[in-house]
Design a protein around this motif. Sequence first.
Motif, PDB file in Angstrom:
ATOM      1  N   GLU A   9      65.656  13.914  58.986  1.00 23.55           N
ATOM      2  CA  GLU A   9      66.442  14.058  60.469  1.00 23.55           C
ATOM      3  C   GLU A   9      65.503  14.744  61.391  1.00 23.55           C
ATOM      4  OE1 GLU A   9      70.692  14.406  60.285  1.00 23.55           O
ATOM      5  OE2 GLU A   9      70.721  13.319  58.566  1.00 23.55           O
ATOM      6  N   PHE A  10      65.111  16.102  60.924  1.00 23.85           N
ATOM      7  CA  PHE A  10      64.603  16.866  61.666  1.00 23.85           C
ATOM      8  C   PHE A  10      63.261  16.273  62.344  1.00 23.85           C
ATOM      9  CE2 PHE A  10      61.665  20.443  62.471  1.00 23.85           C
ATOM     10  CZ  PHE A  10      62.517  21.255  63.469  1.00 23.85           C
ATOM     11  N   ARG A  13      64.002  13.586  64.739  1.00 24.12           N
ATOM     12  CA  ARG A  13      64.358  14.105  65.870  1.00 24.12           C
ATOM     13  C   ARG A  13      63.053  14.528  66.528  1.00 24.12           C
ATOM     14  NH1 ARG A  13      69.452  16.710  63.756  1.00 24.12           N
ATOM     15  NH2 ARG A  13      70.975  14.910  63.899  1.00 24.12           N
ATOM     16  N   ALA A  14      62.210  15.321  66.099  1.00 23.39           N
ATOM     17  CA  ALA A  14      61.026  15.911  66.490  1.00 23.39           C
ATOM     18  C   ALA A  14      59.970  14.895  67.040  1.00 23.39           C
ATOM     19  CB  ALA A  14      60.189  16.678  65.490  1.00 23.39           C
ATOM     20  N   ALA A  65      67.993  16.362  55.398  1.00 28.43           N
ATOM     21  CA  ALA A  65      67.924  17.320  56.697  1.00 28.43           C
ATOM     22  C   ALA A  65      66.697  17.381  57.227  1.00 28.43           C
ATOM     23  CB  ALA A  65      68.532  18.691  56.434  1.00 28.43           C
ATOM     24  N   ALA A  66      65.370  17.473  56.120  1.00 26.42           N
ATOM     25  CA  ALA A  66      64.118  17.355  56.826  1.00 26.42           C
ATOM     26  C   ALA A  66      63.677  16.038  57.508  1.00 26.42           C
ATOM     27  CB  ALA A  66      63.147  17.786  55.518  1.00 26.42           C
TER      28      ALA A  66
END
Length: 148
Positions: A135-136, A139-140, A132-133
């Motif tokens: 992917e975040f 995306r950022a 999740a980190a």
Amino acid sequence: MSASTLSLLLERAEAERDAAAQALHAASAQADAARHQHGELAGYRQEYQQRWTQQFASGTTMSIVGCYQNFGQRLDQAVDTQGHVARHADQRQDRARDALRQAELRVAALRQLIKRREAEAQRANERREQRAADEFAARAHLRRMAHA
């Protein structure tokens, strides 16, 4: 198996272990009592023989000798019987000790399994959080690239 199922199995195994410990305690008490009584009877038989040896030295009648022999035989039988009882009590104690050992091994194995499952769940959770980190962060980075 779910964590609640494993916890339930652990509780049951601990209850069985506790029951096995109580059974061992009772078997040990019975074995101690049986050995003690055997020792008491054997000691009494020895004292009885010594008293009558002294009595025979001072002279006695045949009817008293017959009574001595009859009682001596019954006393020997009682000592032998109590010896068997003591041996059987020792065997029950050994079986109870083995049952306790097995129950303790089951508890330890279940605890180890629960610990392993918890560690696996923790690692899986950490991997999910890392994904999740990642992917975040990706995306950022894409947003920043898109705005630039």
